[in-house]
Design an enzyme around this catalytic site. Structure first.
Site, PDB file in Angstrom:
ATOM      1  N   ASP A 161      -2.987   6.252  -3.343  1.00 31.51           N
ATOM      2  CA  ASP A 161      -1.859   5.705  -2.590  1.00 31.51           C
ATOM      3  C   ASP A 161      -1.187   4.629  -3.457  1.00 31.51           C
ATOM      4  O   ASP A 161      -1.491   4.508  -4.650  1.00 31.51           O
ATOM      5  CB  ASP A 161      -2.328   5.172  -1.224  1.00 31.51           C
ATOM      6  CG  ASP A 161      -3.157   3.908  -1.344  1.00 31.51           C
ATOM      7  OD1 ASP A 161      -3.821   3.727  -2.382  1.00 31.51           O
ATOM      8  OD2 ASP A 161      -3.136   3.092  -0.405  1.00 31.51           O
ATOM      9  N   ASP A 168      -1.418   1.434  -3.916  1.00 29.26           N
ATOM     10  CA  ASP A 168      -2.155   0.355  -4.571  1.00 29.26           C
ATOM     11  C   ASP A 168      -3.542   0.798  -5.010  1.00 29.26           C
ATOM     12  O   ASP A 168      -4.385  -0.034  -5.375  1.00 29.26           O
ATOM     13  CB  ASP A 168      -2.229  -0.891  -3.683  1.00 29.26           C
ATOM     14  CG  ASP A 168      -2.948  -0.622  -2.381  1.00 29.26           C
ATOM     15  OD1 ASP A 168      -2.924   0.531  -1.904  1.00 29.26           O
ATOM     16  OD2 ASP A 168      -3.559  -1.555  -1.827  1.00 29.26           O
ATOM     17  N   SER A 224       0.819  -1.219   0.000  1.00 25.59           N
ATOM     18  CA  SER A 224       0.000   0.000   0.000  1.00 25.59           C
ATOM     19  C   SER A 224       0.852   1.268   0.000  1.00 25.59           C
ATOM     20  O   SER A 224       1.578   1.507  -0.946  1.00 25.59           O
ATOM     21  CB  SER A 224      -0.965  -0.050   1.188  1.00 25.59           C
ATOM     22  OG  SER A 224      -1.877   1.008   1.116  1.00 25.59           O
ATOM     23  N   ASP A 276      -6.229   1.728  -3.653  1.00 26.04           N
ATOM     24  CA  ASP A 276      -7.513   1.443  -3.000  1.00 26.04           C
ATOM     25  C   ASP A 276      -8.019   2.709  -2.316  1.00 26.04           C
ATOM     26  O   ASP A 276      -9.180   2.803  -1.949  1.00 26.04           O
ATOM     27  CB  ASP A 276      -7.432   0.262  -2.012  1.00 26.04           C
ATOM     28  CG  ASP A 276      -6.424   0.463  -0.916  1.00 26.04           C
ATOM     29  OD1 ASP A 276      -5.549   1.355  -1.045  1.00 26.04           O
ATOM     30  OD2 ASP A 276      -6.490  -0.257   0.098  1.00 26.04           O
TER      31      ASP A 276
END
Ligand code: MG
Length: 431
Positions: free
Chosen positions: A231, A233, A94, A235
């Site tokens: 961010d 990744d 992440s 999500d």
């Protein structure tokens, strides 16, 4: 049993602790655990992600699973594919720095629960892996889910007029999706840091004001209608307003919740959300808890003040590109800045108090005895007053207990924080 592998968001470690052998065993553990025939695998742009992917895939194949390889994709794209296959895994850390990586597990209803994670961990630690016979070893299929994900969003979102959008994908997985999605929606797109690079030369991955100075300048410099940031990744989504300010996540959460009937959020979110929708349900921190509550309560929106937002009319996991599309839609309809003006603002404070890890649970127990009146123990201890609230929660990763408080005004806020500190002091010395 204390969990050794899993933290608050799947497995996340420095790459020095993530050997190929480790990844093979993660794959073998998941393959042993899952009842589904095929497992979806995606990865982010980190330098270590490909190495971990090949090892993980080997472990999965050895248990007889088919592997559906998505390549470099945002975490929510793994979520979309997992709805078709049942189980998925994303290789990402992440927003952590590039020397980290990790694994996040997915079921058809969102991220794995802590119970499911414990089962994986037990298999991993026992080393009792299923091994398929030579006739039944799995095989790899490669699938393009980026287009499916884009089309899923385009089926639900349209814009009213062409707007100018700056998008910053932080050199990571969002680069493969969100700029294309926004263009297909009909926006004029200025893509920054949207070339994949596992060293993340652009800026640190957590979308904070300090990390986004250049992006903020770009939004102002090109006269964009809005700026969107992901961010590592994708999500999560942060938003920069046209005047160049990074919108507070509690404001963004309230804005997306505005006018809704039933909204799920976490115990650490601002009370401004209660001012803008009919019913608010609060859960413990984490997207899995939010998704579970949305399902149970048939809520129409859920999110956290960390930029992860769930729109259950599409699916039950945080989806950064979808949040970006919804924000862009609201801007094009002239609603975004209108609603933003209506979101009330209250002062908040966050304080860290040193507390050794082994004393955290004793302190929390003693606090329950110390505090008189009604306390909410959904996650930590939360107390609501007429004009504010206070939350005391042990940090999951650092030797601290955290106080988060919000008041209608500065005076109330300061009183709440003072009260919290006094409770902790009293509990620490209580026998
Ligand atoms: Mg993330």
């Amino acid at each position: 049993m204390t969990q050794q592998l899993f933290g608050t968001s799947g497995i996340r470690k420095k790459v020095t602790e993530l050997s190929p052998e480790f990844a093979v065993n993660v794959g073998a553990s998941l393959g042993t655990y899952s009842m589904d025939e095929a497992i979806v695998v995606g990865r982010d742009t980190r330098t270590s992600s490909q190495m971990l992917e090949f090892a993980l895939v080997s472990g999965l194949l050895s248990t007889g699973k088919r592997v559906v390889r998505l390549g470099v994709v945002p975490t929510p794209t793994v979520g979309v594919a997992t709805q078709d296959y049942g189980t998925g895994i994303m290789i990402t850390a992440s927003h952590n720095p590039p020397e980290y990586n990790g694994f996040k597990f997915w079921g058809a209803n969102g991220g794995f629960s802590s119970k499911q994670e414990r089962e994986i961990e037990n298999i991993f630690l026992s080393g009792n892996f299923k091994r398929a016979s030579w006739k039944k070893i799995g095989e790899i299929k490669e699938r393009n889910y980026i287009d499916k994900h884009i089309n899923l969003i385009l089926d639900h979102i349209e814009i009213e007029r062409k707007i100018k959008v700056v998008i910053d994908c932080a050199n990571s997985a969002g680069s493969f999706l969100t700029p294309y999605l926004l263009r297909k929606l009909g926006c004029e797109v200025i893509a920054l840091n949207s070339q994949p690079d596992g060293f993340f030369p652009c800026h640190e991955l957590e979308p904070t004001k300090e990390n986004l100075e250049d992006t903020i300048k770009a939004v102002r410099g090109v006269n964009a209608d809005i700026g969107i940031v992901h961010d590592g990744d994708a999500d999560r989504t942060a938003v920069i307003s046209k005047d160049g300010s990074l919108i507070d996540w509690d404001d963004l959460l309230a804005l997306l919740a505005y006018g809704k009937n039933k909204v799920v959020t976490t115990v650490d979110a601002s009370m401004r959300i209660e001012d803008v929708c009919k019913k608010v349900i609060r859960t413990r921190v984490g997207d899995v808890a939010v998704a579970e509550a949305i399902k149970k309560e048939s809520a129409d929106f859920g999110g956290e003040p960390s930029g992860s937002f769930i729109f259950p009319n599409l699916h039950l996991f945080p989806d950064g590109p979808l949040a970006a599309a919804i924000v862009v839609q609201m801007v094009s309809e002239g609603k975004f800045y209108e609603i933003l003006k209506e979101i009330p603002s209250y002062p908040t404070k966050r304080v860290k108090i040193p507390c050794e890890d082994e004393l955290k649970s004793i302190l929390m127990e003693k606090l329950k005895e110390t505090i008189s009146g009604e306390i909410d123990t959904t996650d930590g201890i939360r107390i609501r007053t007429d004009d504010g609230w206070i939350l005391i929660r042990p940090s999951g990763t650092e030797p601290y207990v955290r106080i988060t408080a919000e008041g209608k005004d500065e005076k109330t806020l300061n009183e709440l924080v003072k009260m919290g500190k006094a409770w902790i002091k009293e509990a620490m010395y209580r026998r």
